[in-house]
Write an enzyme that holds these catalytic residues in place. Structure first.
Site, short mmCIF file in Angstrom:
data_model
loop_
_atom_site.label_atom_id
_atom_site.label_comp_id
_atom_site.label_asym_id
_atom_site.label_seq_id
_atom_site.Cartn_x
_atom_site.Cartn_y
_atom_site.Cartn_z
CG PHE A 123 -2.26 -0.13 0.82
CD1 PHE A 123 -2.90 -1.31 0.41
CD2 PHE A 123 -3.32 1.09 1.16
CE1 PHE A 123 -4.28 -1.81 0.08
CE2 PHE A 123 -4.47 0.67 0.93
CZ PHE A 123 -5.23 -0.41 0.62
CD GLN A 244 -5.96 9.89 2.87
OE1 GLN A 244 -6.74 8.85 2.93
NE2 GLN A 244 -4.72 9.84 3.43
CG HIS A 246 -8.95 7.52 -1.95
ND1 HIS A 246 -8.44 6.73 -3.27
CD2 HIS A 246 -8.57 6.31 -1.03
CE1 HIS A 246 -7.85 5.45 -3.17
NE2 HIS A 246 -8.05 5.31 -1.71
CG LEU A 256 -12.45 3.94 -1.87
CD1 LEU A 256 -11.46 4.80 -2.10
CD2 LEU A 256 -12.61 3.38 -0.36
CD GLU A 259 -2.93 3.68 -1.21
OE1 GLU A 259 -2.13 3.62 -0.61
OE2 GLU A 259 -3.67 4.74 -0.72
NE ARG A 290 -5.12 5.95 0.60
CZ ARG A 290 -6.11 5.41 1.50
NH1 ARG A 290 -7.00 6.18 2.24
NH2 ARG A 290 -6.50 3.96 1.48
CG HIS A 357 -10.89 8.22 1.43
ND1 HIS A 357 -12.03 7.44 1.33
CD2 HIS A 357 -10.13 7.65 2.03
CE1 HIS A 357 -11.77 6.22 1.69
NE2 HIS A 357 -10.65 6.55 2.12
NE ARG A 402 -7.15 7.08 6.79
CZ ARG A 402 -7.20 6.10 5.86
NH1 ARG A 402 -6.59 4.96 5.80
NH2 ARG A 402 -8.13 6.38 4.96
#
Length: 597
Positions: A123, A244, A246, A256, A259, A290, A357, A402
């Site tokens: 990730f 954040q 995304h 969404l 990721e 991100r 997000h 994050r």
């Protein structure tokens, strides 16, 4: 006899507001200890927004590559752009393997490696050996990890006989003369009646407030209810300027795409077919954090390399992965492609744009989930009887940005930690008396709507809040745009006070519920825009064009003046600040070349 005294009352050891991952992990710990627990939820527990989480849970199991908690800690601190509290981050990363194995033993259906160990995928921002190479750290159940987690926790709670109150809207915290929280007021949607839930301990687990933005991956239920409750009760909101975006929301829909797509090897391409992230982040490429990927995508679009007839999106290409891999590892993404973009991702790329997000900020807490405020000497003070966990809280493990998979980990670690702490707290405390005016503020809010003979439609005001936030607190910000947003949101607060209802019925009156939710939206929106306009730097997800990269301020970050947490106070619409906990790393201890991606 006061109006409050006539209301129906229920008494529990603990009342939890929210039945998502953090709320149900805490309730499970409490129910197992024999406490009488009530969980209030606007929706059926398995419809909570945690169900939408796809990619995985971050934990340094080391099943598929070299890993340990030190690397996870380093990545999280660096990903937070040095705003995360390092004592909390260390605790989370140390506890990560334990909570994942706990979940596995409850029956969580993780994907498996041939040797039977939990499958882990790479990730963004997750590395081994302090940034030298990518690591596989995301413990996944295909691309339905949140779904599997939520059902697992719900089944365990049913086993332990947790009491669920489904389709209830929590309204306000009840505080006594000493400032201790002694319960909540709530509306039963089925009847429209206000009730009081009395408790030794109240825990907020209401999720984020992503619906303050027009384009969002968040469910419609994510209206920041816990934030509104806390703000109205005089509790500040921390670091609300950091939201954040995304990188991969479906263009035009906002849904969404995990990721995990890029973790499995998907590639972002511009209109030239170029894998452009190689130019921006040669080492991390598509798996940079991100906030960074979102800004790079936005830059490609601004410079005319966007895709489509209007050149307003980027293509996410998974065709090279093959249909077998996609159907095994990304089955939900395949369905989303068909349903929301009319695309077969095994044969063609899918259009994506950065979409709001996750909120990094929220209700300030310590590692036990206790809500904390700052006294006159800038020392932390616990609000007795009140806890918060999950996205609505800010223990500040995420700082200014994050890392993917740390959200589900946050839910598990601090839901469990809060549960353990509440068990000990409840052993030494009793129910405190309810104040005579316990629900007066709630009844006044409801009466204002019920008695209004005119006024604005709630969703018109809500949509204007979302449009203003989208325009003035987006991926890229300028000081002038944010300052203008402060004025717009202040004007919208006045309109919130003028909302009326045409339908005065009580039974399942969704318009009434939506009008009450707007009062929470405005608290989250004003906290965000005021905090953002005040922070004169670029850091993490708060990217401001006015504050660019200079030798004194790498990446626009000003550690001298702004290495601190923001606290927004609803009363007086004012700001205060508190220091970042910097243990064991300091910003100066890491070379500049290592601090960027």
């Amino acid at each position: 006899m006061t109006a409050t005294s006539k209301l129906p009352k229920r008494k529990f050891d603990v009342v939890i507001v929210g039945a998502g991952g953090s709320g149900m992990r805490a309730s499970l710990q409490l129910a197992r200890a024999g406490l009488n627990v009530a969980v209030l939820s606007k929706v059926f527990p398995t419809r909570s927004h945690t169900v939408a989480a796809q990619g995985g849970i971050g934990a340094s199991l080391g099943n598929m590559s070299e890993d340990n908690w030190h690397y996870h800690f380093y990545d999280t601190v660096k990903g937070s752009d040095w705003l995360g509290d390092q004592d909390a981050i260390e605790y989370m990363c140390r506890e990560a393997p334990k909570v994942v194995y706990d979940l596995e033993h409850m029956g969580m259906p993780f994907d498996r490696n041939p040797d039977g160990t939990i499958y882990q995928r790479p990730f963004g921002g997750h590395t081994a050996n302090y940034g030298e190479k990518a690591v596989q750290r995301a413990c996944a159940a295909a691309d339905r990890t949140g779904h599997a987690m939520l059902h697992t926790l719900y089944q365990q709670n049913i086993k332990e006989k947790t009491s669920f109150f489904v389709e209830w809207l929590a309204m306000d915290l009840i505080r006594d003369a000493a400032g201790d929280v002694v319960g909540v007021s709530a509306i039963e949607m089925e009847t429209g009646d206000v009730h009081i839930f009395e408790a030794k301990t109240t825990l907020l687990a209401t999720g984020g407030a992503g619906r303050i933005f027009a384009a969002s991956t968040n469910a419609f239920i994510n209206t920041g209810d816990g934030l509104g409750m806390a703000a109205r009760a005089g509790i500040p909101l921390e670091d609300m300027e950091f939201w954040q975006f995304h990188p991969t929301g479906v263009a035009g829909a906002g849904v969404l795409l995990t990721e995990g797509c890029r973790g499995e090897g998907a590639i972002l391409r511009n209109s030239n077919g170029e894998r452009f992230m190689e130019r921006y982040a040669p080492a991390y490429k598509d798996l940079a954090p991100r906030d960074y990927v979102s800004r790079c995508m936005d830059q490609e679009i601004k410079e005319g390399r966007g895709c489509g007839p209007n050149k307003d999106y980027i293509n996410l290409d998974m065709t090279h992965l093959g249909a077998e891999t996609i159907m095994k590892r990304l089955p939900s993404v395949f369905e989303i492609g068909h349903n929301f973009a009319n695309v077969d991702i095994t044969k063609e790329p899918i259009p994506v744009v950065p979409t709001i997000h996750y909120q990094m900020g929220g209700i300030p807490t310590n590692i036990h989930g206790q809500v904390v405020t700052q006294n006159a000497d800038n020392k932390s003070e616990v609000v007795n009887g009140l806890y918060a966990v999950g996205e609505c809280s800010c223990v500040s493990v995420h700082g200014a940005n994050r890392l993917g998979t740390n959200s589900l980990l946050d839910l598990l670690v601090f839901g469990r930690a809060a549960g353990n702490h509440i068990v000990e707290f409840n052993k030494s405390t009793t129910h405190k008396p309810l104040p005579a005016d316990a629900a007066d503020a709630t009844l006044a809010r409801v009466a204002r709507l019920d008695n209004a003979t005119g006024g604005e439609y709630a969703q018109d005001v809500a949509n204007d809040i979302r449009a203003a936030m989208q325009q003035h607190a987006g991926v890229f910000r300028t000081q002038a745009i944010m300052d203008e947003g402060v004025t717009k949101i202040a004007a919208l607060r006045e309109r919130v006070n003028n909302i009326g209802l045409k339908d005065k019925s009580r039974i399942f009156n969704t318009a009434r519920i939506e009008a009450l939710e707007v009062e929470n939206l405005i608290e989250a929106a004003q906290a965000t825009i005021v905090s953002a306009a005040a922070r004169k730097e670029s850091r993490g997800a708060h990217s401001v064009d006015d504050y660019g990269d200079t030798p004194e301020h790498p990446n626009g970050r000003n550690d001298t003046d702004w290495h601190k947490h923001t606290l927004w106070h609803s009363e007086g619409n004012r700001l205060s600040y508190k220091p970042v906990q910097m243990k064991p790393l300091t910003v100066d201890s890491i070379p500049l070349t290592v601090r960027s991606f």
